[in-house]
Write an enzyme that holds these catalytic residues in place. Structure first.
Site, PDB file in Angstrom:
ATOM      1  N   CYS A 127       0.863  -1.184   0.000  1.00 50.12           N
ATOM      2  CA  CYS A 127       0.000   0.000   0.000  1.00 50.12           C
ATOM      3  C   CYS A 127       0.899   1.234   0.000  1.00 50.12           C
ATOM      4  O   CYS A 127       1.990   1.211   0.546  1.00 50.12           O
ATOM      5  CB  CYS A 127      -0.892   0.034   1.232  1.00 50.12           C
ATOM      6  N   TYR A 354      -9.966  -9.575 -25.234  1.00 49.47           N
ATOM      7  CA  TYR A 354      -9.249  -9.902 -23.989  1.00 49.47           C
ATOM      8  C   TYR A 354     -10.257 -10.458 -22.973  1.00 49.47           C
ATOM      9  O   TYR A 354     -10.291 -10.047 -21.811  1.00 49.47           O
ATOM     10  CB  TYR A 354      -8.558  -8.681 -23.380  1.00 49.47           C
ATOM     11  N   CYS A 450      -6.779  -0.989 -16.208  1.00 51.73           N
ATOM     12  CA  CYS A 450      -6.180  -0.961 -14.877  1.00 51.73           C
ATOM     13  C   CYS A 450      -4.940  -0.077 -14.871  1.00 51.73           C
ATOM     14  O   CYS A 450      -4.270   0.034 -13.855  1.00 51.73           O
ATOM     15  CB  CYS A 450      -5.838  -2.368 -14.406  1.00 51.73           C
TER      16      CYS A 450
END
Length: 493
Positions: A127, A354, A450
Site C-alpha cells: 500500500c 481480452y 487498470c
C-alpha cells in the site's frame, strides 16, 4: 497482441496488483516505521563518495505515484509518505549524479495525515496511501486521473469503496527462515527479496490470512522447510488463497518446489480440520527460477479444484490460474458502468476482446443481441465456455485466438460489430489491435483499464482515427494504493 499472464501472478516484491497486477511504477524500500524513505527518479545508488546533508523542506504537491514533491538546491525531489503543505526534515544523500532522499521527520503535519492502520505499512510497500485519510486519497486519485485525461474531457467523480479494507479475494504469502532459523511468513519488502514477517495484511480477506498462519504453524510438525531461492533448497514456496466473497468458498494452493510431498494426506487432513471452511486444496509445482508464483504442474489434493463466486448476478467458476478481478464489490460498479456506456438495447453484436474467463462478456450478454468473446489463452477460453453454459447463456460464443486478427477477418468478410469492449493488461493494447478496431468500425468502444497511462496512449490513437471520447469513469478498485481503474466510452464520429 500482448496478453495478461494466465499462469500465475508475479511475486509481490513491488506492488500487488493485479493484476498483480503487475503495476509498473516502482516505490523505494522503507527501512523502519518511523524512518521513512523516498527517492527521486535516480534512485539506484552506486558506490562512491557519498555525501549527506540535512535540509528543511516544504512539500508543494504529489507525483502520480503519491510521493511528495519538494525543492532542494534547484532540484525537484520526490519524498515518499510526505503530504502537500507539510514542512519536513529530510536527509539528502548524493553520489555523483545520483540522489537519495530520506524523510527524517515531519515538522508540520497536514490535516490529512493519519496514522496508518497497518503496522507493516512503512516496511511492506504493498500500500502507498495509508498515511492519507480517505478524503485525501479520493482527491489524489481524482486529480491524477483528471490530469491524465485532460486531452479527452473531465472524468466523472471517482466511485469509492465504503469499507476500503479486507477487499482482496486473492492473496499469496511467501515463507522463509529468519536469522534464528525460525519459519516466518509474509510479503517481500518493496523492490527486494527481503521477507517481512507478518501476521496479516489489512487489504487481504481476513480468513485467507488465518489460513496461511495455520499452515506456517503446521510446517514445523510436518518437517516442511520453506524454499530458499538462493540455494534451491526447501519445499514450500508460497501459499495462494482465493476466496469467493459471495459463495464463501475457499481455495488453497500450496506452491511447492518438488512434486514429492511426503505426508501430504495427513497435512491436508490436519489443514481441513483446522479450517473446515476450505472447499478445495491444490498443489502447484514450481521448480523454476522464475518471478511467477505458479508453475505449470498442478495436482488436486481435495475438493473440485475450483471455487465459485457471483458477480453481477452470474456465477463464475474460478481456477487457480484464472484471472478474476480481486475486488468484486468495486468490479460490480465498474462493469455496471461499462454496460451502461455500451447503451445496449438487445439487438447489438458485442465483441469482448481480452475476454479472459468471460466475466464482462457474459454480463453484457444479458442486454445484448450477441456476444463474441476472443481470448488468446486456451485455458481461459475453456473456462469462459464453461461459465457460459453454467449460467444458461445462449447468445455468447467464445473463441481462442488473437482478437485483433479476429476483427480484421470479420471486417474482410463484411461483418459488423456494434460495440467492442476491451479490457487489456497493464501494458495496454498495441497498434495492431487498435488498427483492427478502426477497420471494423464499431459504433462504440468501451475501454476498461487498470493502467490509465497506457489507456491514454491507446485512446490518443483511436481519437486520431475516427473516435471521440464522450465519457470517463474512474473506479477505486484498489483502496490504500495509488492504482485506479477507469472505463471510457468512445463513439465513432
Amino acid at each position: 497482441m500482448k496478453k495478461r499472464k494466465y499462469s500465475g501472478d508475479k511475486k509481490m516484491g513491488t506492488k500487488r496488483n493485479q493484476s498483480t497486477k503487475s503495476h509498473s511504477k516502482k516505490h523505494s524500500k522503507v527501512a523502519t516505521r518511523d524512518k521513512l524513505q523516498g527517492q527521486n527518479p535516480h534512485k539506484n545508488q552506486r558506490p562512491g563518495n557519498k555525501k549527506s546533508v540535512t535540509a528543511k523542506v516544504n512539500c508543494t504537491g504529489l507525483t502520480d505515484d503519491g510521493k511528495g514533491i519538494v525543492q532542494w538546491e534547484g532540484k525537484q525531489l520526490e519524498v515518499e509518505h510526505l503530504l502537500p503543505g507539510e514542512t519536513a526534515e529530510i536527509t539528502v544523500s548524493t553520489s555523483g549524479k545520483y540522489v537519495a532522499v530520506e524523510l527524517k521527520r515531519v515538522i508540520t503535519p497536514s490535516e490529512n495525515r493519519v496514522k496508518p492502520a497497518c503496522s507493516y505499512y512503512y516496511e511492506c510497500g504493498g500500500c502507498q496511501l495509508q498515511h492519507m485519510n480517505g478524503q485525501a486519497q479520493m482527491r489524489f486519485k481524482q486529480v491524477t486521473i483528471e490530469k491524465l485525461m485532460e486531452p479527452f474531457g473531465k472524468p466523472q467523480p471517482i466511485l469509492t469503496m465504503d469499507h476500503p479494507y479486507g477487499y482482496r479475494n486473492k492473496s499469496h504469502t511467501t515463507f522463509g527462515l529468519n536469522k534464528d532459523r525460525q519459519i516466518i511468513g509474509g510479503l517481500y519488502a518493496q523492490n527486494s527479496h527481503r521477507l517481512i514477517s507478518m501476521d496479516r495484511c489489512l487489504i487481504h480477506d481476513p480468513k485467507a490470512d488465518e489460513i496461511w498462519q495455520t499452515i506456517k504453524d503446521m510446517m514445523k510438525s510436518f518437517r516442511i522447510q520453506p524454499y530458499n531461492e538462493d540455494t534451491g533448497q526447501g519445499f514450500l514456496r508460497h501459499v495462494l488463497v482465493k476466496v469467493g466473497k459471495v459463495s464463501g468458498e475457499i481455495m488453497v494452493v500450496l506452491v511447492v518446489a518438488s512434486p514429492v510431498f511426503k505426508g501430504k494426506n495427513n497435512f491436508v487432513k490436519a489443514l481441513r480440520k483446522a479450517h473446515p471452511e476450505i472447499t478445495t486444496i491444490l498443489m502447484n509445482v514450481n521448480n523454476k527460477n522464475t518471478s511467477m508464483v505458479l508453475g505449470d504442474q498442478e495436482k488436486l489434493l481435495f475438493g473440485k479444484g475450483t471455487i465459485t463466486d457471483t458477480l453481477c448476478g452470474l456465477k463464475f467458476d474460478i481456477s487457480a490460474k484464472s484471472f478474476y478481478q480481486i475486488n468484486p464489490i468495486q468490479t460490480e460498479k465498474l462493469y455496471a458502468k461499462a454496460i451502461e456506456m455500451a447503451q445496449l438495447t438487445g439487438k447489438e453484436t458485442v465483441i469482448d476482446a481480452y475476454c479472459g474467463i468471460g466475466t464482462i462478456g457474459l454480463i453484457a450478454s444479458q442486454k445484448a443481441g450477441k456476444v463474441i468473446g476472443v481470448e488468446l489463452n486456451k485455458d481461459a477460453v475453456r473456462d469462459a465456455i464453461h461459465n457460459s453454459k453454467r449460467n444458461g447463456v445462449k447468445n455468447a460464443r467464445f473463441y481462442q485466438g488473437d482478437a485483433g486478427k479476429f476483427m480484421v477477418e470479420m471486417a474482410a468478410r463484411g461483418e459488423k460489430a456494434d460495440v467492442v469492449i476491451m479490457d487489456p493488461p497493464r501494458s495496454g493494447s498495441d497498434e495492431a489491435f487498435l488498427s483492427s478496431v478502426v477497420k471494423l468500425k464499431p459504433k462504440r468502444v468501451i475501454y476498461v483499464s487498470c493502467n490509465p497511462e497506457t489507456q491514454v496512449r491507446d485512446m490518443k490513437y483511436l481519437t486520431k482515427n475516427g473516435y471521440e471520447v464522450i465519457g470517463i469513469q474512474p473506479v477505486d478498485m484498489f483502496p490504500q494504493t495509488v492504482h485506479v481503474e477507469t472505463v471510457a466510452e468512445l463513439v465513432l464520429k
